[in-house]
Design a protein around this motif. Sequence first.
Motif, PDB file in Angstrom:
ATOM      1  N   UNK A 124       0.874  -1.229  -0.095  1.00 24.38           N
ATOM      2  CA  UNK A 124       0.095   0.191   0.030  1.00 24.38           C
ATOM      3  C   UNK A 124       0.867   1.278   0.114  1.00 24.38           C
ATOM      4  N   UNK A 125       1.713   1.196   0.751  1.00 25.11           N
ATOM      5  CA  UNK A 125       2.771   2.277   0.797  1.00 25.11           C
ATOM      6  C   UNK A 125       3.425   2.624  -0.518  1.00 25.11           C
ATOM      7  N   UNK A 126       3.824   1.383  -1.330  1.00 25.78           N
ATOM      8  CA  UNK A 126       4.447   1.596  -2.640  1.00 25.78           C
ATOM      9  C   UNK A 126       3.441   2.239  -3.801  1.00 25.78           C
ATOM     10  N   UNK A 163      -8.306   3.113  -2.979  1.00 23.69           N
ATOM     11  CA  UNK A 163      -9.668   2.729  -3.233  1.00 23.69           C
ATOM     12  C   UNK A 163      -9.838   1.320  -3.962  1.00 23.69           C
ATOM     13  N   UNK A 164     -10.759   0.447  -3.205  1.00 28.43           N
ATOM     14  CA  UNK A 164     -10.887  -0.841  -3.981  1.00 28.43           C
ATOM     15  C   UNK A 164     -11.465  -0.528  -5.314  1.00 28.43           C
ATOM     16  N   UNK A 165     -11.105  -1.345  -6.273  1.00 32.59           N
ATOM     17  CA  UNK A 165     -11.665  -1.223  -7.686  1.00 32.59           C
ATOM     18  C   UNK A 165     -12.215  -2.622  -8.251  1.00 32.59           C
ATOM     19  N   UNK A 166     -12.109  -3.483  -7.404  1.00 31.36           N
ATOM     20  CA  UNK A 166     -12.641  -4.687  -7.921  1.00 31.36           C
ATOM     21  C   UNK A 166     -12.427  -5.851  -6.855  1.00 31.36           C
ATOM     22  N   UNK A 167     -13.168  -6.835  -6.818  1.00 33.35           N
ATOM     23  CA  UNK A 167     -12.909  -8.075  -5.838  1.00 33.35           C
ATOM     24  C   UNK A 167     -12.315  -9.365  -6.557  1.00 33.35           C
ATOM     25  N   UNK A 168     -11.451  -9.856  -5.621  1.00 37.78           N
ATOM     26  CA  UNK A 168     -10.817 -11.075  -6.337  1.00 37.78           C
ATOM     27  C   UNK A 168     -11.226 -12.304  -5.886  1.00 37.78           C
ATOM     28  N   UNK A 227      -6.689  -2.699  -5.636  1.00 36.74           N
ATOM     29  CA  UNK A 227      -6.520  -1.458  -5.129  1.00 36.74           C
ATOM     30  C   UNK A 227      -6.112  -0.527  -5.993  1.00 36.74           C
ATOM     31  N   UNK A 228      -6.549   0.786  -6.261  1.00 38.06           N
ATOM     32  CA  UNK A 228      -5.837   1.696  -6.888  1.00 38.06           C
ATOM     33  C   UNK A 228      -5.767   2.962  -5.839  1.00 38.06           C
ATOM     34  N   UNK A 229      -4.896   4.006  -6.311  1.00 31.42           N
ATOM     35  CA  UNK A 229      -4.896   5.317  -5.646  1.00 31.42           C
ATOM     36  C   UNK A 229      -6.335   5.825  -6.009  1.00 31.42           C
ATOM     37  N   UNK A 230      -6.753   6.658  -4.793  1.00 31.88           N
ATOM     38  CA  UNK A 230      -8.418   6.953  -5.161  1.00 31.88           C
ATOM     39  C   UNK A 230      -8.278   7.788  -6.407  1.00 31.88           C
ATOM     40  N   UNK A 251      -7.476   0.495 -15.691  1.00 35.97           N
ATOM     41  CA  UNK A 251      -7.588  -0.186 -14.756  1.00 35.97           C
ATOM     42  C   UNK A 251      -8.979  -0.859 -14.290  1.00 35.97           C
ATOM     43  N   UNK A 252     -10.003  -0.317 -14.894  1.00 37.33           N
ATOM     44  CA  UNK A 252     -11.193  -0.772 -14.850  1.00 37.33           C
ATOM     45  C   UNK A 252     -11.300  -1.997 -15.917  1.00 37.33           C
ATOM     46  N   UNK A 253     -10.537  -2.004 -17.011  1.00 38.98           N
ATOM     47  CA  UNK A 253     -10.598  -3.020 -18.058  1.00 38.98           C
ATOM     48  C   UNK A 253      -9.644  -4.324 -17.433  1.00 38.98           C
TER      49      UNK A 253
END
Length: 289
Positions: free
Chosen positions: A90-92, A121-126, A248-251, A259-261
């Motif tokens: 997350x820091x990275x 922010x989470x952008x999708x579940x795994x 996760x992505x930066x908000x 990223x959505x793709x």
Amino acid sequence: MKKQLLILAAAAVFASALTGCGSSAPSAPAASSAAQSSAAQSASAETPVTVKIGLTGTFNEDIWAPAAEELAAEGINLEFVQFSNFSLPNQALVNGEIDLNAFQHHAFLNNEVTSNGYAITPIGDTYIVAMNVYSNSMSSLDELKDGDQIAVPNDATNEGRALKLLESAGLLTIDPAAGASPEISDITDYKVQVKFVEMDANLVASALPDVAAAVINGNYALDSGLKADDAIFKETEYADDSYFGLIAARTEDAENPVYQRIVEAYQSQKTIDVFNDEFAGFFVPAWTL
């Protein structure tokens, strides 16, 4: 066997979700805000782009392989960056050393955001690593007797998860005020007066010969040679997404179409096939729940 050994790398993040590990991990020099990821600045993949994704455990690269192959044909090249310390991805991500990460579940990320103020922010579940109940002596929890022992993980996140699983089996009742990570002291009623044996999550499976039942994380069950079908009670319902793994992505980049793709490519039948074919069904596709 190779898969069973590699999957141990996932244990710390799902079995110790609210704590970090102490080992070091590879990391790139911190990027300046102006240079933070060409991928994050891309509005589409019309021009070939490389997206760096932080992972913990090389087995995750096997899971990502079908998506990586599909995306490469569209000009989106995935580069995987492995971390052995779960406090670092997350820091990275915040520093711009990577573009996305996919190593944690929602409970872990929520704690990281609260503790560190990360704009992530989470952008999708795994996936979920299923937690099930096993026994060498019983075929059903209905066979439990007063005084029987049940082995459970001793870390806060997974012990709470184990207790909630036993509550869903009708074995006990937990004070609703305890939240997502209840403790044994939060149990208000027992159907059977069992006793709990608390131990490190990676040791619970080894206790099976000595206890009536054990609540075991799927990764450790797999490594111990157990099968999902061997369970006498299975985790099939989730009150919330606390234990869902995520991308996760930066908000500020959460709506990035590249990223959505990537999320769309990951959340596919091909990924589910990897879960079933290579990991004995212990991994549950979280996005289908």
